[in-house]
Write a protein that holds these residues in place. Structure first.
Motif, mmCIF file in Angstrom:
data_model
loop_
_atom_site.group_PDB
_atom_site.id
_atom_site.type_symbol
_atom_site.label_atom_id
_atom_site.label_comp_id
_atom_site.label_asym_id
_atom_site.label_seq_id
_atom_site.Cartn_x
_atom_site.Cartn_y
_atom_site.Cartn_z
ATOM 1 N N ASP B 52 0.851 -1.183 0.000
ATOM 2 C CA ASP B 52 0.000 0.000 0.000
ATOM 3 C C ASP B 52 0.888 1.235 0.000
ATOM 4 O OD1 ASP B 52 -2.402 1.483 0.275
ATOM 5 O OD2 ASP B 52 -1.987 1.754 2.404
ATOM 6 N N LEU B 82 -0.456 -0.686 -4.279
ATOM 7 C CA LEU B 82 -1.851 -0.288 -4.185
ATOM 8 C C LEU B 82 -1.844 1.237 -4.174
ATOM 9 C CD1 LEU B 82 -2.889 -2.788 -1.384
ATOM 10 C CD2 LEU B 82 -3.592 -2.835 -3.776
ATOM 11 N N LYS B 105 -6.723 1.585 -5.828
ATOM 12 C CA LYS B 105 -7.536 1.280 -4.646
ATOM 13 C C LYS B 105 -8.994 1.668 -4.835
ATOM 14 C CE LYS B 105 -4.491 3.058 -1.700
ATOM 15 N NZ LYS B 105 -3.902 3.423 -0.390
ATOM 16 N N GLU B 106 -9.289 2.425 -5.895
ATOM 17 C CA GLU B 106 -10.688 2.727 -6.198
ATOM 18 C C GLU B 106 -11.347 1.613 -7.000
ATOM 19 O OE1 GLU B 106 -12.798 4.853 -4.927
ATOM 20 O OE2 GLU B 106 -11.028 5.043 -3.678
ATOM 21 N N GLY B 107 -10.602 0.583 -7.340
ATOM 22 C CA GLY B 107 -11.141 -0.481 -8.179
ATOM 23 C C GLY B 107 -11.626 -1.686 -7.381
ATOM 24 N N ALA B 108 -11.983 -2.756 -8.103
ATOM 25 C CA ALA B 108 -12.477 -3.981 -7.473
ATOM 26 C C ALA B 108 -11.292 -4.795 -6.948
ATOM 27 C CB ALA B 108 -13.256 -4.799 -8.502
ATOM 28 N N PRO B 109 -11.473 -5.468 -5.802
ATOM 29 C CA PRO B 109 -10.354 -6.200 -5.209
ATOM 30 C C PRO B 109 -9.837 -7.355 -6.069
ATOM 31 C CG PRO B 109 -12.398 -6.536 -3.960
ATOM 32 C CD PRO B 109 -12.677 -5.472 -4.964
#
Lengths: 202, 202
Positions: B52, B82, B105-109
């Motif tokens: 991160d 990330l 980090k705004e996307g899907a995991p």
């Protein structure tokens, strides 16, 4: 079934946290970022808002008040926050917003589930490891007026601009800035802003 | 089996993310905070470090270089970060550290899982939604020297202290500060620091 609205500004993290919470059969989990969270409160009508105190907007101060937005005839959700002991200003904000639950992000995730269940019953839940953070929150050295001066200074406003927006004289603003610098133990204005942002006062 | 070291400063979040990644049968997942991550790299010997870019220490600039710490005879781990598009300075740091993977980090995991698998094969993985962030990273307006002046100023150092530590005259430091203020489009020094921290330049 406890309806939970998880508020966190990173989509990836809040999706995974929501997924993880959904393994508990007594939890119904929804999630949202801070922006627009109050609207989600009105539609989801959660029993508990579990909100991360880190917020991507407005200098990182989360708009906790918006989570209590009332729908006529429906009690407001109970508030649990995900906090860390080294941001006492954010803890103080959560206390002022009436949060019942305080889960330390340095702890084990199981504490979040425990916390949600207790807070849903209207009970308090506080991680012991946040104690030092609460102590420092109680020691917050600045007055409300000093804070409002510092918030404007941190946005890059000049002494004259701060004086203009708060209806003060330039000399009074300089006096406030000197008091703020002294009380935060800072070397100068920039240092006072750095220290205060670090603690989560602004 | 891909050995993954997940680096994130919040214990609660990294435990849940690690748990979630462990559902993939081809991933062996370990986790650590930034502080001490390089030591964990030497003991875990991960194929991929998934880190991160938000870091709790040193003004939020993560020590990406430390993740590459080499053990003789063992290739350094591949780096995936990330990230978010609105912190171009952090993206730039990741590029300079040679990261192969960039997950928004705004996307899907699920993108994180895809990214880890590709990066483990030595392939690049970049979320399209980070494009604007990379564009702004390329437009970074400050020179290395100006940045080192601004870093010290943001720590609360006076002009004389900055001059002393960088072996410059006070006048030169003032000239640098004026150039920084102009180039960042700021109103004054405090505003220049605020803008630069917001972008993740310091």
């Amino acid at each position: 079934m406890i309806r939970v609205l998880l508020v966190h500004d990173e989509c990836l993290v809040r999706s995974v946290l929501a997924d993880w919470l959904r393994r508990e059969p007594d939890l119904g989990v929804f999630h949202a970022p801070w922006r627009g969270a109050s609207r989600r409160v009105s539609t989801v009508r959660p029993d508990v808002c579990a909100a991360d105190l880190e917020c991507a907007d407005s200098y990182g101060i989360p708009p906790l008040g918006e989570l209590g937005a009332r729908v006529p005839g429906v009690p407001p959700p109970r508030l649990l926050v995900l906090a860390s002991a080294n941001r006492p200003g954010l803890l103080k904000g959560a206390v002022e917003a009436g949060a019942l639950g305080y889960v330390d992000k340095e702890g084990a995730p199981e504490r979040l589930v425990e916390g949600i269940r207790l807070v849903a019953e209207g009970k308090r839940f506080v991680d012991d490891s946040l104690g030092f953070g609460f102590l420092r929150a109680a020691e917050m050295p600045l007055t409300r007026r000093e804070l409002s001066v510092l918030v404007l200074a941190a946005e890059g406003a000049s002494v004259a601009e701060i004086a203009g927006s708060l209806h003060l004289s330039n000399g009074t603003v300089r006096n406030y800035m000197a008091a703020i610098t002294r009380k935060t133990g800072a070397r100068n204005r920039i240092d006072a802003i750095r220290i205060s942002q670090g603690e989560g006062w602004l």
